[in-house]
Design an enzyme around this catalytic site. Sequence first.
Site, PDB file in Angstrom:
ATOM      1  N   GLU A   1       0.836  -1.211   0.000  1.00 39.97           N
ATOM      2  CA  GLU A   1       0.000   0.000   0.000  1.00 39.97           C
ATOM      3  C   GLU A   1       0.864   1.252   0.000  1.00 39.97           C
ATOM      4  O   GLU A   1       0.524   2.248  -0.640  1.00 39.97           O
ATOM      5  CB  GLU A   1      -0.974   0.022   1.177  1.00 39.97           C
ATOM      6  CG  GLU A   1      -1.907   1.216   1.083  1.00 39.97           C
ATOM      7  CD  GLU A   1      -3.170   1.098   1.898  1.00 39.97           C
ATOM      8  OE1 GLU A   1      -3.951   2.069   1.883  1.00 39.97           O
ATOM      9  OE2 GLU A   1      -3.398   0.064   2.554  1.00 39.97           O
TER      10      GLU A   1
ATOM     11  N   GLY B   1      -7.587   5.995 -13.873  1.00 39.89           N
ATOM     12  CA  GLY B   1      -8.754   6.845 -14.025  1.00 39.89           C
ATOM     13  C   GLY B   1      -8.540   8.194 -13.350  1.00 39.89           C
ATOM     14  O   GLY B   1      -7.565   8.390 -12.621  1.00 39.89           O
TER      15      GLY B   1
END
Length: 142
Positions: free
Chosen positions: A63, A109
């Site tokens: 992460e 995106g």
Amino acid sequence: MEYTKEELLARCNQMCKNTLMETLNIEFVDFNDHSITAKMPVNSRVHQPDGVLHGGASVALAESVGSAAAFIFLGKKDVQVRGIEIAANHVKSIREGAVFAKAEIMHKGRTTQLWQIRITDEQNNLISLVKLTTLTLYKEQP
């Protein structure tokens, strides 16, 4: 302003000060046009009780590198990046040495990004394969 590879890695490592990344000794070590890589030592600080790399430490590494990659590759300063979903498959254990997490974009995106993070050992054996979805939050202007 564009940064050299060395400047970018130094900035990433500076951001790790006084965070979980510093606690886990995560260090950003490589960067190119498509990926960023971080290294974490494998020792008793990141072991499970039976002496192998803890899956939670692997996920924290993934992460960390995936979120840093999202921020860097979006190329915008007025955003914050948050991990919103993470899934990890741990396929091989490791007791000592170091692991490397390489984040590569799968979908870029405007508001969500999908990252694949391969965690490998020093011999390039796959340790974990992680999928991270990040969300881009635009900072409110005063």
